[in-house]
Design a protein around this motif. Structure first.
Motif, mmCIF file in Angstrom:
data_model
loop_
_atom_site.group_PDB
_atom_site.id
_atom_site.type_symbol
_atom_site.label_atom_id
_atom_site.label_comp_id
_atom_site.label_asym_id
_atom_site.label_seq_id
_atom_site.Cartn_x
_atom_site.Cartn_y
_atom_site.Cartn_z
ATOM 1 N N UNK A 2 -0.998 -7.651 -14.059
ATOM 2 C CA UNK A 2 -0.695 -8.309 -12.795
ATOM 3 C C UNK A 2 0.747 -7.989 -12.414
ATOM 4 N N UNK A 3 1.061 -8.092 -11.138
ATOM 5 C CA UNK A 3 2.352 -7.657 -10.639
ATOM 6 C C UNK A 3 2.866 -8.647 -9.615
ATOM 7 N N UNK A 4 4.125 -9.046 -9.728
ATOM 8 C CA UNK A 4 4.731 -9.900 -8.719
ATOM 9 C C UNK A 4 5.090 -9.058 -7.503
ATOM 10 N N UNK A 5 4.824 -9.574 -6.326
ATOM 11 C CA UNK A 5 5.059 -8.843 -5.086
ATOM 12 C C UNK A 5 6.524 -8.914 -4.660
ATOM 13 N N UNK A 6 7.205 -9.975 -4.999
ATOM 14 C CA UNK A 6 8.588 -10.174 -4.569
ATOM 15 C C UNK A 6 9.467 -8.970 -4.930
ATOM 16 N N UNK A 7 10.208 -8.491 -3.930
ATOM 17 C CA UNK A 7 11.159 -7.379 -4.076
ATOM 18 C C UNK A 7 10.500 -6.031 -4.362
ATOM 19 N N UNK A 8 9.209 -5.931 -4.102
ATOM 20 C CA UNK A 8 8.511 -4.668 -4.326
ATOM 21 C C UNK A 8 8.425 -3.836 -3.043
ATOM 22 N N UNK A 9 8.293 -2.523 -3.221
ATOM 23 C CA UNK A 9 8.087 -1.582 -2.121
ATOM 24 C C UNK A 9 6.599 -1.254 -2.048
ATOM 25 N N UNK A 10 6.042 -1.360 -0.840
ATOM 26 C CA UNK A 10 4.586 -1.269 -0.681
ATOM 27 C C UNK A 10 4.239 -0.315 0.455
ATOM 28 N N UNK A 11 3.177 0.449 0.270
ATOM 29 C CA UNK A 11 2.644 1.304 1.325
ATOM 30 C C UNK A 11 1.223 0.868 1.640
ATOM 31 N N UNK A 12 0.922 0.681 2.930
ATOM 32 C CA UNK A 12 -0.400 0.241 3.371
ATOM 33 C C UNK A 12 -0.938 1.233 4.390
ATOM 34 N N UNK A 13 -2.079 1.844 4.119
ATOM 35 C CA UNK A 13 -2.720 2.677 5.137
ATOM 36 C C UNK A 13 -3.563 1.778 6.042
ATOM 37 N N UNK A 14 -3.609 2.129 7.319
ATOM 38 C CA UNK A 14 -4.365 1.307 8.259
ATOM 39 C C UNK A 14 -3.780 -0.086 8.396
ATOM 40 N N UNK A 15 -2.446 -0.183 8.409
ATOM 41 C CA UNK A 15 -1.800 -1.488 8.407
ATOM 42 C C UNK A 15 -1.437 -2.039 9.768
ATOM 43 N N UNK A 16 -1.833 -1.352 10.849
ATOM 44 C CA UNK A 16 -1.447 -1.800 12.186
ATOM 45 C C UNK A 16 -2.364 -2.879 12.741
ATOM 46 N N UNK A 17 -3.576 -2.981 12.190
ATOM 47 C CA UNK A 17 -4.574 -3.919 12.711
ATOM 48 C C UNK A 17 -5.361 -4.554 11.572
ATOM 49 N N UNK A 18 -6.083 -5.619 11.913
ATOM 50 C CA UNK A 18 -7.103 -6.180 11.033
ATOM 51 C C UNK A 18 -6.614 -6.600 9.672
ATOM 52 N N UNK A 19 -7.402 -6.259 8.644
ATOM 53 C CA UNK A 19 -7.074 -6.654 7.279
ATOM 54 C C UNK A 19 -5.750 -6.031 6.841
ATOM 55 N N UNK A 20 -5.508 -4.778 7.230
ATOM 56 C CA UNK A 20 -4.258 -4.126 6.858
ATOM 57 C C UNK A 20 -3.045 -4.849 7.419
ATOM 58 N N UNK A 21 -3.131 -5.249 8.674
ATOM 59 C CA UNK A 21 -2.052 -6.013 9.314
ATOM 60 C C UNK A 21 -1.825 -7.324 8.570
ATOM 61 N N UNK A 34 10.176 -4.094 1.186
ATOM 62 C CA UNK A 34 9.898 -3.274 2.358
ATOM 63 C C UNK A 34 8.451 -2.816 2.317
ATOM 64 N N UNK A 35 7.825 -2.690 3.499
ATOM 65 C CA UNK A 35 6.426 -2.262 3.592
ATOM 66 C C UNK A 35 6.330 -1.114 4.583
ATOM 67 N N UNK A 36 5.779 -0.003 4.136
ATOM 68 C CA UNK A 36 5.526 1.150 4.996
ATOM 69 C C UNK A 36 4.082 1.115 5.465
ATOM 70 N N UNK A 37 3.869 1.367 6.750
ATOM 71 C CA UNK A 37 2.532 1.435 7.325
ATOM 72 C C UNK A 37 2.242 2.871 7.731
ATOM 73 N N UNK A 38 1.145 3.424 7.263
ATOM 74 C CA UNK A 38 0.657 4.714 7.733
ATOM 75 C C UNK A 38 -0.616 4.444 8.534
ATOM 76 N N UNK A 39 -0.570 4.720 9.840
ATOM 77 C CA UNK A 39 -1.685 4.361 10.722
ATOM 78 C C UNK A 39 -1.656 5.260 11.950
ATOM 79 N N UNK A 40 -2.835 5.608 12.454
ATOM 80 C CA UNK A 40 -2.926 6.405 13.670
ATOM 81 C C UNK A 40 -2.543 5.614 14.906
ATOM 82 N N UNK A 41 -2.763 4.310 14.896
ATOM 83 C CA UNK A 41 -2.518 3.471 16.071
ATOM 84 C C UNK A 41 -1.032 3.107 16.127
ATOM 85 N N UNK A 42 -0.238 4.049 16.645
ATOM 86 C CA UNK A 42 1.202 3.845 16.657
ATOM 87 C C UNK A 42 1.629 2.754 17.637
ATOM 88 N N UNK A 43 0.834 2.545 18.708
ATOM 89 C CA UNK A 43 1.169 1.497 19.679
ATOM 90 C C UNK A 43 1.065 0.122 19.030
#
Length: 261
Positions: A2-21, A34-43
Motif C-alpha cells: 500500500x502507498x500513501x498518496x500525500x506528497x506523491x507525483x501522479x500521472x492520470x490518463x483520461x483525467x479531464x473528465x469523468x472518473x479520471x477527473x 503534483x498530478x499530470x493529466x494526459x488527455x485528448x480533451x484539452x479544453x
C-alpha cells in the motif's frame, strides 16, 4: 504494498473528465504533490487545471494533450510529464472508450495504451531499474466478468485488462511496483453517453437500455480508487457498484471451475 498518496507525483490518463477527473480531485484532496493529466480533451483539461489550481491555491496540476492510442506520442508525453513532475510514484491508466463500431481504435486505447502505460511506469519506477517502486492502477469494468451482447469487444478489452493486471502483478518482488485494477459498474460519465454498440443490433434501443440503467456518480469511484491505492494489496481486483459496497474479487484457479463432462 500500500502507498500513501500525500506528497506523491501522479500521472492520470483520461483525467479531464469523468472518473479520471474525480481521481485527480481526490488525489489533490489526499495531498498529492503534483498530478499530470494526459488527455485528448484539452479544453476540458484546461478548465480542470484552472479549477484545481484555484481550489488548492498552488500549481498542482497540468495537462499535456495526448492521444494515448498513438504509441510514440504517448511515450513522448509521458516522459515530458515525468520530467516536469520530477519523478513518478503512481500511474492511473484510466483512458478508455466504449465503441464497438470502431473496435480497432478501442483495442488500441483500452488494451494497448494501458499495457504501454503500465510498462513505461514499471520501467521508470521499477527497483530492477534503480527506481524506488510505486503503484499502477488499471481501470477495468464489471464487464470483465460478464457476457455483453451489446458491446462484446468492450467487454473483451476489460477481460484483457484483468488478465494483464494479474499477470504483471506477479513480478512485484522484482519490480517493487504494485499493479492493481478497479472494476466500476455503470458510472455517469461521457463513456456511457457516447457508447456505440455492435452494428447488427438496434442501436437506439440498446443505447436507451444502457443510459436508463441506474448509474453511480464518478465522485464515488474516485474515492474508492484512492482506497485501492492506499489499502489494496498488489494484484488486488476491486469492484464497486450501486448495489454493493466495494468488494475485493477473489478469482479462483480455472481447475476449480465448472462441471466435468
Amino acid at each position: 504494498m500500500a502507498l500513501r498518496i500525500k506528497n506523491k507525483s501522479v500521472l492520470v490518463t483520461g483525467g479531464a473528465n469523468g472518473i479520471g477527473y474525480s481521481c485527480v480531485h481526490q488525489l489533490l484532496l489526499k495531498g498529492a504533490k503534483i498530478v499530470a493529466i494526459l488527455d485528448m480533451d484539452s479544453v476540458a483539461g484546461e478548465k480542470a487545471i484552472q479549477k484545481f489550481n484555484t481550489e488548492f491555491g498552488r500549481s498542482c496540476t497540468f495537462i499535456i494533450s495526448t492521444n494515448v492510442s498513438k504509441a510514440e506520442e504517448f511515450e513522448s508525453n509521458f516522459k515530458k510529464a515525468v520530467e516536469k513532475m520530477g519523478g513518478l510514484d503512481i500511474m492511473i491508466n484510466n483512458a478508455g472508450i466504449a465503441n464497438d463500431r470502431d473496435w480497432y481504435l478501442m483495442i488500441n486505447i483500452n488494451i494497448k495504451a494501458l499495457i504501454q502505460g503500465t510498462f513505461m511506469a514499471i520501467d521508470l519506477m521499477g527497483k530492477h531499474k534503480g527506481g524506488k517502486g510505486g503503484t499502477v492502477i488499471n481501470m477495468a469494468s464489471v464487464m470483465a466478468f460478464a457476457a455483453n451482447e451489446k458491446n462484446p469487444v468492450y467487454a473483451a478489452t476489460k477481460h484483457a485488462v484483468i488478465g494483464f493486471t494479474r499477470g504483471v502483478a506477479l513480478n512485484y518482488e522484482t519490480t517493487g511496483v504494485a499493479i492493481k485494477a478497479m472494476c466500476p459498474d455503470v458510472t455517469d460519465t461521457s463513456l456511457i453517453t457516447n457508447i456505440k454498440c455492435v452494428e447488427w443490433i438496434n442501436h437506439d434501443k440498446a443505447f436507451n437500455d444502457i443510459v436508463n440503467t441506474p448509474r453511480q456518480r464518478p465522485e464515488i469511484m474516485g474515492k474508492e480508487i484512492m482506497r485501492l491505492i492506499e489499502e489494496g494489496t498488489n494484484g488486488a481486483i476491486w469492484s464497486n457498484s450501486l448495489e454493493t459496497s466495494t468488494i475485493s474479487l477473489n478469482i479462483p484457479h480455472f481447475t476449480t471451475w465448472g462441471t466435468p463432462i
